[in-house]
Write a protein that holds these residues in place. Structure first.
Motif, PDB file in Angstrom:
ATOM      1  N   ARG A 172       7.869  -4.091   5.752  1.00 45.65           N
ATOM      2  CA  ARG A 172       8.705  -2.921   5.481  1.00 45.65           C
ATOM      3  C   ARG A 172       7.866  -1.647   5.394  1.00 45.65           C
ATOM      4  N   SER A 173       8.464  -0.556   5.832  1.00 43.06           N
ATOM      5  CA  SER A 173       7.871   0.759   5.661  1.00 43.06           C
ATOM      6  C   SER A 173       8.959   1.700   5.180  1.00 43.06           C
ATOM      7  N   LEU A 174       8.586   2.691   4.402  1.00 36.66           N
ATOM      8  CA  LEU A 174       9.568   3.593   3.807  1.00 36.66           C
ATOM      9  C   LEU A 174       8.964   4.971   3.601  1.00 36.66           C
ATOM     10  N   TYR A 175       9.708   5.989   4.009  1.00 34.80           N
ATOM     11  CA  TYR A 175       9.301   7.370   3.736  1.00 34.80           C
ATOM     12  C   TYR A 175       9.726   7.720   2.315  1.00 34.80           C
ATOM     13  N   LEU A 176       8.822   8.296   1.531  1.00 32.36           N
ATOM     14  CA  LEU A 176       9.071   8.544   0.112  1.00 32.36           C
ATOM     15  C   LEU A 176       9.280  10.005  -0.237  1.00 32.36           C
ATOM     16  N   ASP A 196       0.843  -1.196   0.000  1.00 30.33           N
ATOM     17  CA  ASP A 196       0.000   0.000   0.000  1.00 30.33           C
ATOM     18  C   ASP A 196       0.874   1.240   0.000  1.00 30.33           C
ATOM     19  N   GLY A 197       0.402   2.274  -0.653  1.00 26.90           N
ATOM     20  CA  GLY A 197       1.058   3.569  -0.646  1.00 26.90           C
ATOM     21  C   GLY A 197       0.125   4.601  -0.045  1.00 26.90           C
ATOM     22  N   ALA A 198       0.688   5.560   0.661  1.00 24.04           N
ATOM     23  CA  ALA A 198      -0.120   6.612   1.289  1.00 24.04           C
ATOM     24  C   ALA A 198       0.492   7.972   0.973  1.00 24.04           C
ATOM     25  N   SER A 199      -0.358   8.940   0.647  1.00 27.09           N
ATOM     26  CA  SER A 199       0.099  10.297   0.372  1.00 27.09           C
ATOM     27  C   SER A 199      -0.843  11.269   1.057  1.00 27.09           C
ATOM     28  N   PRO A 258      -0.610  15.413  -4.361  1.00 26.16           N
ATOM     29  CA  PRO A 258       0.680  15.000  -3.790  1.00 26.16           C
ATOM     30  C   PRO A 258       0.920  15.589  -2.399  1.00 26.16           C
ATOM     31  N   GLY A 259       1.697  14.862  -1.637  1.00 29.98           N
ATOM     32  CA  GLY A 259       2.048  15.298  -0.299  1.00 29.98           C
ATOM     33  C   GLY A 259       3.052  14.342   0.302  1.00 29.98           C
ATOM     34  N   GLU A 260       3.265  14.479   1.614  1.00 30.64           N
ATOM     35  CA  GLU A 260       4.183  13.569   2.292  1.00 30.64           C
ATOM     36  C   GLU A 260       3.673  12.135   2.100  1.00 30.64           C
ATOM     37  N   ALA A 261       4.565  11.261   1.653  1.00 30.93           N
ATOM     38  CA  ALA A 261       4.118   9.918   1.262  1.00 30.93           C
ATOM     39  C   ALA A 261       4.967   8.831   1.895  1.00 30.93           C
ATOM     40  N   GLY A 262       4.349   7.653   1.986  1.00 22.92           N
ATOM     41  CA  GLY A 262       5.050   6.489   2.523  1.00 22.92           C
ATOM     42  C   GLY A 262       4.616   5.234   1.801  1.00 22.92           C
ATOM     43  N   GLY A 311       5.716   4.806   7.559  1.00 22.51           N
ATOM     44  CA  GLY A 311       6.811   5.392   6.792  1.00 22.51           C
ATOM     45  C   GLY A 311       6.758   6.907   6.810  1.00 22.51           C
ATOM     46  N   ILE A 312       5.545   7.464   6.699  1.00 20.79           N
ATOM     47  CA  ILE A 312       5.398   8.923   6.749  1.00 20.79           C
ATOM     48  C   ILE A 312       5.734   9.430   8.150  1.00 20.79           C
ATOM     49  N   ASP A 313       5.209   8.750   9.156  1.00 19.43           N
ATOM     50  CA  ASP A 313       5.414   9.184  10.536  1.00 19.43           C
ATOM     51  C   ASP A 313       6.881   9.133  10.971  1.00 19.43           C
ATOM     52  N   GLU A 314       7.647   8.264  10.340  1.00 19.58           N
ATOM     53  CA  GLU A 314       9.054   8.122  10.715  1.00 19.58           C
ATOM     54  C   GLU A 314       9.967   9.107   9.980  1.00 19.58           C
ATOM     55  N   LYS A 315       9.356  10.041   9.240  1.00 21.01           N
ATOM     56  CA  LYS A 315      10.128  11.035   8.485  1.00 21.01           C
ATOM     57  C   LYS A 315      11.156  11.740   9.367  1.00 21.01           C
TER      58      LYS A 315
END
Length: 208
Positions: free
Chosen positions: A109-113, A82-85, A89-93, A202-206
């Motif tokens: 896995r989680s990742l800040y994009l 899943d992807g979240a934005s 567009p905005g802060e995404a993970g 992922g977004i929260d861990e920015k």
């Protein structure tokens, strides 16, 4: 459009009219888990049931769409991504979770994009998940996303027109080509909660 009697309205005639006249987008939103052609056939009375909107890779399909696959270990897995934005567009993970046949997590896995659209985030989450599949040498994987657009594009039902998505789509094809056997299907958002949780993580861990 079927002719309807002025004295009575028949259920089958209504269904047939809807099957012929409703736009593709409306039918796909109403019945996202079923093949569009089958949905129309059921409404028009030509079929009793509709098949799932799932693409199973076969040697012929892989030959026409992807490069020659390599061999794997035979481990059967399930991948949810899943992807979240936030703002689109905005802060995404991106989030991905790989399960074994018993439903046990093999990789999460989680990742800040950074800033991107939701569709870009969805593709990057899928890429991240497929990398996990290859790292663990899964021979077969069933892939589940709650993005109907991405699923339809991978299935070849929709063309990839947006320039930001084209290179990501190509990367997905290359990764899939190295998996012996795979399927991809759309699932409702409530069935993809773990991947959604990881994407938002992922977004929260920015700031971390």
């Amino acid at each position: 459009m079927p002719k309807m009697s002025q004295s009575c309205l028949d259920r089958a005639a209504v269904a047939a009219a809807l099957g012929e006249q409703l736009p593709d987008a409306i039918l796909e939103n109403l019945f996202p888990e079923y093949r569009l052609a089958d949905v129309r056939a059921v409404l028009c009375g030509a079929k009793k049931t509709a098949g799932p909107a799932t693409l199973t890779s076969s040697p012929a399909q892989q030959q026409s769409l992807f490069v020659e696959p390599t061999s794997g270990s035979g481990l059967a897995c399930k991948l949810f991504t899943d992807g979240a934005s936030r703002g689109n567009p905005g802060e995404a993970g991106a989030g991905s979770v790989l399960l074994d046949g018993d439903g046990q997590e093999l990789a999460a896995r989680s990742l800040y994009l950074g800033k991107c659209t939701n569709n870009v985030a969805e593709y990057k989450a899928l890429i991240m998940g497929l990398q996990s599949v290859l790292e663990l040498d899964c021979g077969r994987v069933d892939i589940f996303l709650d993005s109907q657009l991405i699923v339809r594009q991978i299935q070849g039902q929709y063309k990839v027109k947006h320039p930001a998505l084209k290179p990501l789509f190509e990367e997905v094809k290359e990764l899939l080509a190295n998996i012996d056997s795979w399927t991809v299907a759309h699932v409702p958002r409530e069935q993809n909660k773990r991947a959604d949780e990881l994407a938002n993580k992922g977004i929260d861990e920015k700031a971390a």
